[in-house]
Structure formats: structure tokens, C-alpha cells
Design a protein around this motif. Structure first.
Motif, mmCIF file in Angstrom:
data_model
loop_
_atom_site.group_PDB
_atom_site.id
_atom_site.type_symbol
_atom_site.label_atom_id
_atom_site.label_comp_id
_atom_site.label_asym_id
_atom_site.label_seq_id
_atom_site.Cartn_x
_atom_site.Cartn_y
_atom_site.Cartn_z
ATOM 1 N N UNK A 1 22.070 19.633 19.218
ATOM 2 C CA UNK A 1 21.494 20.206 20.664
ATOM 3 C C UNK A 1 20.791 21.663 19.804
ATOM 4 N N UNK A 2 21.834 22.056 18.335
ATOM 5 C CA UNK A 2 21.102 23.809 18.061
ATOM 6 C C UNK A 2 19.833 23.036 17.784
ATOM 7 N N UNK A 3 18.774 22.589 17.714
ATOM 8 C CA UNK A 3 17.560 22.530 16.897
ATOM 9 C C UNK A 3 16.797 22.583 18.653
ATOM 10 N N UNK A 4 17.511 21.139 19.609
ATOM 11 C CA UNK A 4 16.491 20.780 20.859
ATOM 12 C C UNK A 4 16.790 22.379 21.948
ATOM 13 N N UNK A 5 18.270 22.935 21.623
ATOM 14 C CA UNK A 5 17.947 24.170 22.280
ATOM 15 C C UNK A 5 17.331 25.685 21.670
ATOM 16 N N UNK A 6 17.143 25.377 20.514
ATOM 17 C CA UNK A 6 16.041 26.816 20.180
ATOM 18 C C UNK A 6 14.706 26.340 20.530
ATOM 19 N N UNK A 7 14.465 24.913 20.589
ATOM 20 C CA UNK A 7 13.488 24.716 21.308
ATOM 21 C C UNK A 7 13.486 25.285 22.488
ATOM 22 N N UNK A 8 13.656 24.699 23.621
ATOM 23 C CA UNK A 8 14.311 24.838 24.805
ATOM 24 C C UNK A 8 14.209 26.683 24.735
ATOM 25 N N UNK A 9 14.848 27.462 24.306
ATOM 26 C CA UNK A 9 14.553 28.121 25.128
ATOM 27 C C UNK A 9 13.679 29.004 24.542
ATOM 28 N N UNK A 10 13.032 29.080 23.107
ATOM 29 C CA UNK A 10 11.336 29.309 23.340
ATOM 30 C C UNK A 10 10.562 29.309 24.358
ATOM 31 N N UNK A 11 11.035 27.739 24.708
ATOM 32 C CA UNK A 11 9.744 27.593 25.702
ATOM 33 C C UNK A 11 10.281 28.037 27.031
ATOM 34 N N UNK A 12 11.502 28.061 27.226
ATOM 35 C CA UNK A 12 12.191 29.812 28.439
ATOM 36 C C UNK A 12 12.247 30.482 29.077
ATOM 37 N N UNK A 13 12.106 30.954 27.482
ATOM 38 C CA UNK A 13 11.477 32.888 27.349
ATOM 39 C C UNK A 13 9.638 33.033 27.250
ATOM 40 N N UNK A 14 8.665 32.258 26.816
ATOM 41 C CA UNK A 14 7.462 32.730 27.106
ATOM 42 C C UNK A 14 6.972 31.801 28.408
ATOM 43 N N UNK A 15 8.122 31.029 29.483
ATOM 44 C CA UNK A 15 7.508 30.618 30.621
ATOM 45 C C UNK A 15 8.252 32.673 31.483
ATOM 46 N N UNK A 16 9.826 32.611 30.854
ATOM 47 C CA UNK A 16 9.769 34.099 31.773
ATOM 48 C C UNK A 16 8.927 35.156 31.054
ATOM 49 N N UNK A 17 8.487 35.118 30.194
ATOM 50 C CA UNK A 17 7.105 36.964 29.672
ATOM 51 C C UNK A 17 6.467 36.061 30.680
ATOM 52 N N UNK A 18 5.624 35.167 30.703
ATOM 53 C CA UNK A 18 4.500 34.700 31.442
ATOM 54 C C UNK A 18 4.744 35.299 32.978
ATOM 55 N N UNK A 19 4.986 34.916 33.416
ATOM 56 C CA UNK A 19 5.634 35.199 34.836
ATOM 57 C C UNK A 19 5.853 36.655 35.068
ATOM 58 N N UNK A 20 6.763 37.519 34.385
ATOM 59 C CA UNK A 20 6.797 38.591 34.117
ATOM 60 C C UNK A 20 5.694 39.304 34.045
ATOM 61 N N UNK A 21 5.049 39.169 33.481
ATOM 62 C CA UNK A 21 3.175 39.350 33.123
ATOM 63 C C UNK A 21 2.487 39.292 34.922
ATOM 64 N N UNK A 22 2.847 37.734 35.068
ATOM 65 C CA UNK A 22 2.178 37.052 36.312
ATOM 66 C C UNK A 22 2.286 38.655 37.419
#
Length: 264
Positions: free
Chosen positions: A215-236
Motif C-alpha cells: 500500500x505504501x509503495x503504490x500510494x507513494x507512486x499515485x501521490x506523485x502522479x496526482x500531484x503532478x496532475x494538480x500542478x499542471x492543472x494549476x499552471x494551465x
């Protein structure tokens, strides 16, 4: 108003006023940067605890610094200030008591889960800031995202160490079979898990510990993916936030520029 409630209200106002004054001085971005600095020192400076009780006590006292700057984020959200102060104070105090009683298993378990709870609350507060705040500059969001990532590693390290104390044999170091990995070893294992490197020098050996590590490993990977999407959304959204009037003004400026003749 009952005296106890009046005292709580006065404490809440005092803490809130102090947080307000400090955040006016250094700004929200400054508070996030300092909290990230404390988180990095705490989560990657754990080897100092191997040098004796005094160094461990100083290390645990640094949680008070992280609490101090985390207060500004909690205050900025406008709720949960007093419980957060109490939890942070208890966590820091228990950590210092543990520093001079490291052989006491009960105190160690209480310290690990109290610190883990404190870090979980900070993660939650920063998560709200990161994903629910409508207007925030990109740098503040990046600082919050980095702080969450760093603290998550420390959180799982403390949880793994607590589990190993309560259920010995949940984790194992193949180089020292039969000896439980220490808390610093499991903090290291936590960050290795998050990075998905998988050196294999520390292993989860039971079904539940493996499930938590997965859970820890998968969650950390998903977190990075979601954060990048969030930051790209803010920039866009910020790059397309110009209204019709702004676009018209831009067009006017372009139209007013002299046209240079073609040079043959």
C-alpha cells in the motif's frame, strides 16, 4: 462561560494571534519553506540518534520546530488549531522522554505512534492545502507537496517500527537474522519503498506487513502522479486565465506596433 472553556478560548486567541503575526512577517511561502527544511532535517538526520541520549533528545526537540511552522498552515485554514497544538506538544514531550528511556519498550511504542499520529495530522492539513485550496501560487503548492512526500516517509518508518515492536518478526534484515530492525533502519526502508528501488536489505516477512508495504509503495507512486496532475492543472488554468478584455488589450498593443517593410 465555564472557566475551562474560557481558558481554552484565551489560549486559542493567543496562539492564533502569534501565528497571525508570524505569518504576516514571513509569509505563507516562508512558513512552508521552513517547515520543509525542518522535515528534511528530521527525516534524513535520524542517524544522529545513534550517538547517544543527548543527540536523540535534541533530534526529538526538532519536532517542536516543525510543529511551530505547521501551526501557521493550520491557522491559515481556520480550524483545529488548539487540538493540533496539544498533539504536537505531547508528541515532542514523549519524544524527549523516550530519548532518555530508549530501552523501555512501552515508552518506545508510545513515542512511535504519537509521532506517527502527529505526522499524519500534518500530512492531512497539508493535503487540504494542496488539493482543496483554490487560489495559491505554484511555488507554495510545490513546497507543500514536497513536505508531504518527505513526512510520509517518516510516518511509515515510525509505523513499521511500532509494528515490529508489537509483532516481532514482521520485518527482517537478512544480514542480522533473528534481530529486529531498529527504528532508523525502518525509516531507511520506508524511503527505499517510496522510491520503488527495492534493495532487498530489509524485508517485510508477514502477510500484513507486506500488505502495508505494498500500500505504501503504490500510494507513494499515485501521490506523485496526482500531484503532478494538480500542478499542471494549476499552471494551465493560470496561463489561460486572461479574460476577453485582457486578450483585446493584447491585440491592441500588437496592432499598434509599426509594421516593418519587407527587405528584399
Amino acid at each position: 462561560m465555564p472557566p475551562a472553556q474560557s481558558s481554552r478560548s484565551r489560549l486559542h486567541r493567543t496562539v492564533g494571534a502569534a501565528a497571525e503575526a508570524l505569518i504576516d512577517r514571513i509569509g505563507l511561502r516562508g512558513a512552508l519553506a521552513l517547515m520543509l527544511a525542518f522535515a528534511v532535517v528530521l527525516q534524513f538526520g535520524y542517524p544522529v540518534t545513534l550517538h547517544g541520549e543527548l543527540w536523540t533528545g535534541l533530534y526529538m526537540a526538532l519536532y517542536g520546530g516543525m510543529l511551530f511552522f505547521a501551526l501557521l498552515i493550520v491557522h491559515e485554514q481556520g480550524r483545529g488549531l488548539l487540538p493540533f497544538v496539544l498533539l504536537g506538544a505531547v508528541s515532542t514531550t514523549v519524544g524527549i522522554v523516550y530519548s532518555f528511556n530508549q530501552r523501555n519498550e512501552t515508552i518506545t511504542v508510545v513515542m512511535l505512534f504519537t509521532v506517527a499520529l502527529f505526522m499524519a495530522v500534518i500530512i492531512g492539513k497539508l493535503g487540504v492545502f494542496l488539493f482543496r485550496r483554490q487560489r495559491a501560487d505554484g511555488l507554495s503548492l510545490i513546497l507543500a507537496a514536497l513536505t508531504v512526500y518527505v513526512i510520509v516517509g517518516g510516518f511509515f518508518g515510525a509505523v513499521y517500527a511500532g509494528i515490529e515492536l508489537l509483532v516481532p518478526g514482521s520485518f527482517e534484515d537478512p544480514l542480522t537474522p533473528g534481530i529486529s530492525p531498529t527504528w532508523p533502519q525502518l525509516v531507511y526502508f520506508s524511503y527505499v519503498t517510496m522510491s520503488t528501488v527495492g534493495y532487498g536489505d530489509i524485508l517485510a516477512t508477514t502477510a500484513w506487513s507486506r500488505s502495508l508495504v505494498t500500500f505504501h509503495g503504490v500510494g507513494a507512486t499515485l501521490y506523485l502522479t496526482i500531484v503532478v496532475a494538480r500542478l499542471v492543472g494549476i499552471w494551465s488554468s493560470s496561463s489561460h486565465s486572461q479574460g476577453p478584455a485582457e486578450l483585446g488589450a493584447t491585440a491592441e498593443v500588437r496592432a499598434s506596433r509599426p509594421v516593418r517593410p519587407d527587405v528584399e
